[in-house]
Scaffold this active site. Structure first.
Site, PDB file in Angstrom:
ATOM      1  N   ARG A 165       0.858  -1.353   0.064  1.00 50.25           N
ATOM      2  CA  ARG A 165      -0.065   0.049  -0.036  1.00 50.25           C
ATOM      3  C   ARG A 165       0.923   1.123   0.067  1.00 50.25           C
ATOM      4  O   ARG A 165       0.281   2.491   0.041  1.00 50.25           O
ATOM      5  CB  ARG A 165      -0.565   0.221   1.137  1.00 50.25           C
ATOM      6  CG  ARG A 165      -2.307   0.171   1.175  1.00 50.25           C
ATOM      7  CD  ARG A 165      -2.702   0.013   2.508  1.00 50.25           C
ATOM      8  NE  ARG A 165      -4.113   0.274   2.686  1.00 50.25           N
ATOM      9  CZ  ARG A 165      -5.128  -0.557   2.742  1.00 50.25           C
ATOM     10  NH1 ARG A 165      -4.913  -1.831   2.686  1.00 50.25           N
ATOM     11  NH2 ARG A 165      -6.552  -0.433   3.106  1.00 50.25           N
ATOM     12  N   ARG A 180      -9.184   7.772   5.467  1.00 52.14           N
ATOM     13  CA  ARG A 180      -8.753   6.583   4.850  1.00 52.14           C
ATOM     14  C   ARG A 180      -8.418   7.048   3.300  1.00 52.14           C
ATOM     15  O   ARG A 180      -7.634   6.541   2.709  1.00 52.14           O
ATOM     16  CB  ARG A 180      -9.587   5.333   5.002  1.00 52.14           C
ATOM     17  CG  ARG A 180      -9.214   4.554   6.260  1.00 52.14           C
ATOM     18  CD  ARG A 180     -10.539   3.818   6.700  1.00 52.14           C
ATOM     19  NE  ARG A 180     -10.670   2.784   5.734  1.00 52.14           N
ATOM     20  CZ  ARG A 180     -11.863   2.054   5.830  1.00 52.14           C
ATOM     21  NH1 ARG A 180     -12.958   2.384   6.362  1.00 52.14           N
ATOM     22  NH2 ARG A 180     -11.782   0.975   4.759  1.00 52.14           N
TER      23      ARG A 180
HETATM   24  P1  G5P Z   1      -8.337  -2.968   4.786  1.00 52.98           P
HETATM   25  O1  G5P Z   1      -9.311  -3.922   5.627  1.00 52.98           O
HETATM   26  O2  G5P Z   1      -7.532  -3.638   3.496  1.00 52.98           O
HETATM   27  P2  G5P Z   1      -9.460  -1.031   2.730  1.00 52.98           P
HETATM   28  O3  G5P Z   1      -9.743   0.410   3.222  1.00 52.98           O
HETATM   29  O4  G5P Z   1      -8.317  -0.985   1.887  1.00 52.98           O
HETATM   30  O5  G5P Z   1      -9.198  -2.006   4.154  1.00 52.98           O
HETATM   31  P3  G5P Z   1     -11.749  -2.352   2.459  1.00 52.98           P
HETATM   32  O6  G5P Z   1     -12.390  -1.000   3.479  1.00 52.98           O
HETATM   33  O7  G5P Z   1     -11.608  -3.723   2.978  1.00 52.98           O
HETATM   34  O8  G5P Z   1     -10.336  -1.806   2.025  1.00 52.98           O
HETATM   35  P4  G5P Z   1     -12.652  -3.272  -0.131  1.00 52.98           P
HETATM   36  O9  G5P Z   1     -12.172  -4.429   0.440  1.00 52.98           O
HETATM   37  O10 G5P Z   1     -11.897  -2.652  -1.150  1.00 52.98           O
HETATM   38  O11 G5P Z   1     -12.698  -2.300   1.148  1.00 52.98           O
HETATM   39  O12 G5P Z   1     -14.124  -3.440  -0.297  1.00 52.98           O
HETATM   40  P5  G5P Z   1     -15.252  -4.342   0.119  1.00 52.98           P
HETATM   41  O13 G5P Z   1     -15.313  -4.897   1.374  1.00 52.98           O
HETATM   42  O14 G5P Z   1     -15.418  -5.659  -0.981  1.00 52.98           O
HETATM   43  O15 G5P Z   1     -16.539  -3.800  -0.230  1.00 52.98           O
HETATM   44  C1  G5P Z   1     -17.148  -2.728   0.348  1.00 52.98           C
HETATM   45  C2  G5P Z   1     -18.451  -2.824   0.799  1.00 52.98           C
HETATM   46  O16 G5P Z   1     -19.279  -2.454  -0.317  1.00 52.98           O
HETATM   47  C3  G5P Z   1     -19.031  -4.005   1.339  1.00 52.98           C
HETATM   48  O17 G5P Z   1     -20.010  -3.666   2.131  1.00 52.98           O
HETATM   49  C4  G5P Z   1     -19.529  -4.536  -0.040  1.00 52.98           C
HETATM   50  O18 G5P Z   1     -20.549  -5.484   0.092  1.00 52.98           O
HETATM   51  C5  G5P Z   1     -20.128  -3.518  -0.538  1.00 52.98           C
HETATM   52  N1  G5P Z   1     -20.074  -3.420  -2.102  1.00 52.98           N
HETATM   53  C6  G5P Z   1     -19.031  -4.144  -2.902  1.00 52.98           C
HETATM   54  N2  G5P Z   1     -19.466  -4.029  -4.514  1.00 52.98           N
HETATM   55  C7  G5P Z   1     -20.516  -3.112  -4.391  1.00 52.98           C
HETATM   56  C8  G5P Z   1     -21.415  -2.606  -5.341  1.00 52.98           C
HETATM   57  O19 G5P Z   1     -21.059  -2.769  -6.702  1.00 52.98           O
HETATM   58  N3  G5P Z   1     -22.482  -1.807  -5.269  1.00 52.98           N
HETATM   59  C9  G5P Z   1     -22.938  -1.679  -3.844  1.00 52.98           C
HETATM   60  N4  G5P Z   1     -23.917  -1.044  -3.434  1.00 52.98           N
HETATM   61  N5  G5P Z   1     -21.977  -1.951  -2.653  1.00 52.98           N
HETATM   62  C10 G5P Z   1     -20.970  -2.992  -2.996  1.00 52.98           C
HETATM   63  O20 G5P Z   1      -7.265  -2.108   5.752  1.00 52.98           O
HETATM   64  C11 G5P Z   1      -7.844  -1.550   6.929  1.00 52.98           C
HETATM   65  C12 G5P Z   1      -6.877  -0.772   7.562  1.00 52.98           C
HETATM   66  O21 G5P Z   1      -5.913  -1.562   8.068  1.00 52.98           O
HETATM   67  C13 G5P Z   1      -4.391  -0.986   7.892  1.00 52.98           C
HETATM   68  C14 G5P Z   1      -4.822   0.572   7.371  1.00 52.98           C
HETATM   69  O22 G5P Z   1      -4.994   1.224   8.722  1.00 52.98           O
HETATM   70  C15 G5P Z   1      -6.332   0.424   6.683  1.00 52.98           C
HETATM   71  O23 G5P Z   1      -6.819   1.568   6.810  1.00 52.98           O
HETATM   72  N6  G5P Z   1      -3.848  -1.569   6.638  1.00 52.98           N
HETATM   73  C16 G5P Z   1      -2.545  -1.213   6.263  1.00 52.98           C
HETATM   74  N7  G5P Z   1      -1.835  -0.181   6.766  1.00 52.98           N
HETATM   75  C17 G5P Z   1      -0.552  -0.227   6.003  1.00 52.98           C
HETATM   76  N8  G5P Z   1      -0.172  -1.082   4.985  1.00 52.98           N
HETATM   77  C18 G5P Z   1      -0.933  -2.063   4.891  1.00 52.98           C
HETATM   78  N9  G5P Z   1      -0.504  -2.809   3.550  1.00 52.98           N
HETATM   79  C19 G5P Z   1      -2.103  -2.271   5.132  1.00 52.98           C
HETATM   80  N10 G5P Z   1      -3.495  -3.164   5.091  1.00 52.98           N
HETATM   81  C20 G5P Z   1      -4.123  -2.679   5.875  1.00 52.98           C
END
Ligand code: G5P
Ligand code: MG
Length: 227
Positions: free
Chosen positions: A93, A171
């Protein structure tokens, strides 16, 4: 003898772009192991490990975990994935993380979900997760069969603490400043494949078609063997 294709892939995209949702579809179709940095951190937070306690202070503020800690944690997991096909979600990231990963192994392809920020903010307030499996639901897009309950285990669903609107804004800023340069890094290497849109159901067929140029769809093979 046929050589088994080996694919080491990364899925990228802003918070809430659908990385977890698309990854779960990918693993249903292709023989890839999925490793999500966020799921790994949340597991550590839930078990209150030393890493989990440190991680929580950053995650609650919408900040990224420091590179040295994150890199040590993820690279030790990546080493365990060898020699399988795998998909990293949420790592790397930052550019230093991407460089550290490259010093350990070669990445073959990077899938980038290019979803506008306005679409994302709405989605995250309606997200519920099953913490131990990482399964993701959305009250509008993919609701659980029974409200508040995981479809598979029957266990309760929770909302993520970092899905509060003010934390989501932070974020997205961290993504803009620290993660976007990673896209340029992989673009220069010629391995970045971007998929743009506002709906996962429209993006997914394109990702599926792209991956089929690299790996066989095992769900089709399974269906054929059962006929
Ligand atoms: P995470 O856990 O990696 P993020 O912020 O990268 O968190 P997140 O939030 O997990 O990403 P995602 O996986 O991209 O999102 O998305 P998802 O969960 O599949 O979908 C989001 C929502 O939308 C869900 O409710 C889904 O059902 C819905 N959805 C999907 N498609 C649709 C659609 O077409 N329509 C609709 N209406 N809804 C939809 O990281 C969390 C934290 O950990 C740390 C950081 O602090 C980060 O903020 N972290 C790191 N820090 C440093 N380096 C790293 N490499 C790190 N990795 C994590
Ligand atoms: Mg995720």
């Amino acid at each position: 003898m046929a050589v088994r294709p080996l694919l080491r892939a990364v899925i990228m995209g802003p918070p809430g772009s659908g990385k977890g949702t698309v990854s779960s579809r990918i693993v249903k179709h292709f023989a890839l192991k999925h490793l999500s940095s966020g799921d790994l951190l949340r597991d550590n937070m839930q078990r209150r490990t030393e890493i989990g306690v440190i991680a929580k202070t950053y995650i609650d503020q919408g900040k990224l975990i420091p590179d040295d800690l994150m890199t040590r944690l993820m690279l030790s997991e990546v080493q365990k994935l060898h020699p399988y096909n795998w998909l990293l979600d949420g790592f790397p990231r930052t550019v230093p993380q991407a460089e550290a990963l490259e010093n350990t192994c070669q990445i073959d392809t990077v899938i980038n979900l290019d979803v506008p920020f306005e679409t994302i903010k709405q989605r995250l307030t309606a997200r519920w997760i099953h913490p131990s499996s990482g399964r993701v639901y959305n009250l509008e897009f993919s609701p659980p069969k029974n409200a508040g309950i995981d479809d598979i285990t029957g266990e309760p669903l929770v909302q993520r603490d970092d899905d509060k609107p003010e934390t989501v804004t932070k974020r997205l800023k961290a993504y803009e400043a620290q993660t976007k340069p990673v896209l340029e890094y992989y673009q220069k290497k010629g391995i970045l494949e971007s998929f743009s849109g506002t709906e996962t159901n429209k993006i997914w067929p394109q990702v599926h078609a792209f991956l089929q140029t690299k790996l066989p769809d095992v769900s089709q093979q399974e269906a054929a063997s059962q006929r």
